[in-house]
Design a protein around this motif. Sequence first.
Motif, PDB file in Angstrom:
ATOM      1  N   ASP A 155     -31.829   9.350 -58.634  1.00  0.00           N
ATOM      2  CA  ASP A 155     -30.929   8.469 -59.372  1.00  0.00           C
ATOM      3  C   ASP A 155     -31.542   8.019 -60.693  1.00  0.00           C
ATOM      4  O   ASP A 155     -30.830   7.657 -61.623  1.00  0.00           O
ATOM      5  N   LYS A 156     -32.870   8.025 -60.799  1.00  0.00           N
ATOM      6  CA  LYS A 156     -33.528   7.648 -62.048  1.00  0.00           C
ATOM      7  C   LYS A 156     -33.552   8.804 -63.040  1.00  0.00           C
ATOM      8  O   LYS A 156     -33.872   8.621 -64.206  1.00  0.00           O
ATOM      9  N   THR A 157     -33.256  10.006 -62.565  1.00  0.00           N
ATOM     10  CA  THR A 157     -33.274  11.192 -63.420  1.00  0.00           C
ATOM     11  C   THR A 157     -31.856  11.554 -63.820  1.00  0.00           C
ATOM     12  O   THR A 157     -30.958  11.577 -62.988  1.00  0.00           O
ATOM     13  N   TYR A 158     -31.694  11.820 -65.106  1.00  0.00           N
ATOM     14  CA  TYR A 158     -30.372  12.159 -65.639  1.00  0.00           C
ATOM     15  C   TYR A 158     -30.402  13.526 -66.294  1.00  0.00           C
ATOM     16  O   TYR A 158     -31.396  13.921 -66.915  1.00  0.00           O
ATOM     17  N   LEU A 159     -29.294  14.224 -66.146  1.00  0.00           N
ATOM     18  CA  LEU A 159     -29.038  15.444 -66.901  1.00  0.00           C
ATOM     19  C   LEU A 159     -28.177  15.041 -68.094  1.00  0.00           C
ATOM     20  O   LEU A 159     -27.119  14.446 -67.908  1.00  0.00           O
ATOM     21  N   VAL A 160     -28.639  15.353 -69.303  1.00  0.00           N
ATOM     22  CA  VAL A 160     -27.871  15.021 -70.507  1.00  0.00           C
ATOM     23  C   VAL A 160     -27.454  16.320 -71.176  1.00  0.00           C
ATOM     24  O   VAL A 160     -28.292  17.180 -71.463  1.00  0.00           O
ATOM     25  N   GLN A 161     -26.151  16.475 -71.393  1.00  0.00           N
ATOM     26  CA  GLN A 161     -25.608  17.714 -71.945  1.00  0.00           C
ATOM     27  C   GLN A 161     -24.745  17.437 -73.169  1.00  0.00           C
ATOM     28  O   GLN A 161     -24.127  16.380 -73.279  1.00  0.00           O
ATOM     29  N   LYS A 162     -24.726  18.414 -74.062  1.00  0.00           N
ATOM     30  CA  LYS A 162     -23.797  18.346 -75.190  1.00  0.00           C
ATOM     31  C   LYS A 162     -22.375  18.315 -74.628  1.00  0.00           C
ATOM     32  O   LYS A 162     -21.995  19.176 -73.830  1.00  0.00           O
ATOM     33  N   TYR A 163     -21.626  17.313 -75.020  1.00  0.00           N
ATOM     34  CA  TYR A 163     -20.273  17.146 -74.490  1.00  0.00           C
ATOM     35  C   TYR A 163     -19.339  18.181 -75.104  1.00  0.00           C
ATOM     36  O   TYR A 163     -19.335  18.395 -76.318  1.00  0.00           O
TER      37      TYR A 163
END
Length: 427
Positions: A155-163
């Motif tokens: 839960d502390k780790t996020y995947l961030v992607q170009k929207y």
Amino acid sequence: MDGLVVWIHHCNFSMLRDNQRLNHFPNHYEFTRKDLLYKTLRKYKRHLERNGKAGESDRLNFFPLTYILPQDYGMFREEFKRHQGALWIAKPLGQAQGRGIFLVSKLAQLSEWRVDNRQFGPTIGSKQPSIQTLQNPDDQTADQVQDENQQKEKDKTYLVQKYIDNPFLVGGKKFDLRIYVLVTSFLPLTVWLYRTGFARFSFHRFSMDSADVENSYVHLTNVAIQKHSPTYDPTQGCKWDLRQLKGYIASRYSWPVANKLFYDIQQLLILVLQAAQQVIIHDRHCFEMYGFDVLIDSNLKPWLLEVNASPSLTADTPMDYHLKYVLLNDMFDVVDLENKKKGKGSNIIGQISASSPPTQSNESGSETNVGGFDLVYKGNAAVPCPFAPGLLSQLGTCNDLDRFPHELPERLKNYEKERLLHLQKPD
């Protein structure tokens, strides 16, 4: 352990009898967890490039630009600065059904998240992070504590992607696709594609206006979110089946355009599974049905959003119930625990090695179609569509859901009555 089929998340494989089947491969998470899916695809792309297959590598262009936070934060920050004004989407690894997702338009949003070290990022449109309710630690077993700690780390780790800010719209509304794929063996790779899936729609018109950036009903198509929208109509639901969508695209553009788009989607699914084949531990007891989530952009290019190892089998409409009831029946017909398929010597699903006895054959006989499932890949080759000249993929074609007569549960019988009453109301 009793029963022919073990339908469970975790299992001790040494406890399985020879005739028992399990609905997951041992390390399926290598491509069904958001961050590991990205790593698996990236690793496979590099593998192809190293082996002089640049052309094949270039086909792996269906996953948005991705970073894993916090470890990739420095690289993401530089990329963010190079794309001023772009929108990014952040997804927590340990959540589903749209929970914890938020859009990022300013770097400060992530900086605050890093400083606070919040377990959950805010869901789009909310001011506060979600709150997880924990049971009393004194009531937890050691395994529960370990699982909980692992969940906290995810839960502390996020995947961030170009929207993807140019989705293909129907009636001005965004949607994504849920597609069902059954893998009965990774050695050799054997892939069955279900003809019927669905498109999940937003109940709000799509907008990239800054005022709508935090509106989850505009940007997220998850049913778990849309059903709370003030404009949600429970008598209509928010889904089309794939056949409706394919027909719409054919009427709006042309049949060859729709035919090619659905073939491109099929090829995307196969490429993902070819990448997964490099890392998945094959076990002859296993089969697995995946739920692939795909988005189509305004250029009719399909994008992979994620792969679900346990796609939801609950139903919120009669159409949903019919689909999933027949889907499960067809799945067990493919797995064929009763040895009814043509040319089949055993109900063992796959081979452990090339030296396995011939009775431990691959699960399929000579069939390329079982119910709504079509065999689309086996061994090292795609299986051509055998039914109609020029048809590139059976995805989104006819699938008779009345093949297995069944009654609706009471809650959905009431739903159908309410829907008919709603249709009878004067405008």
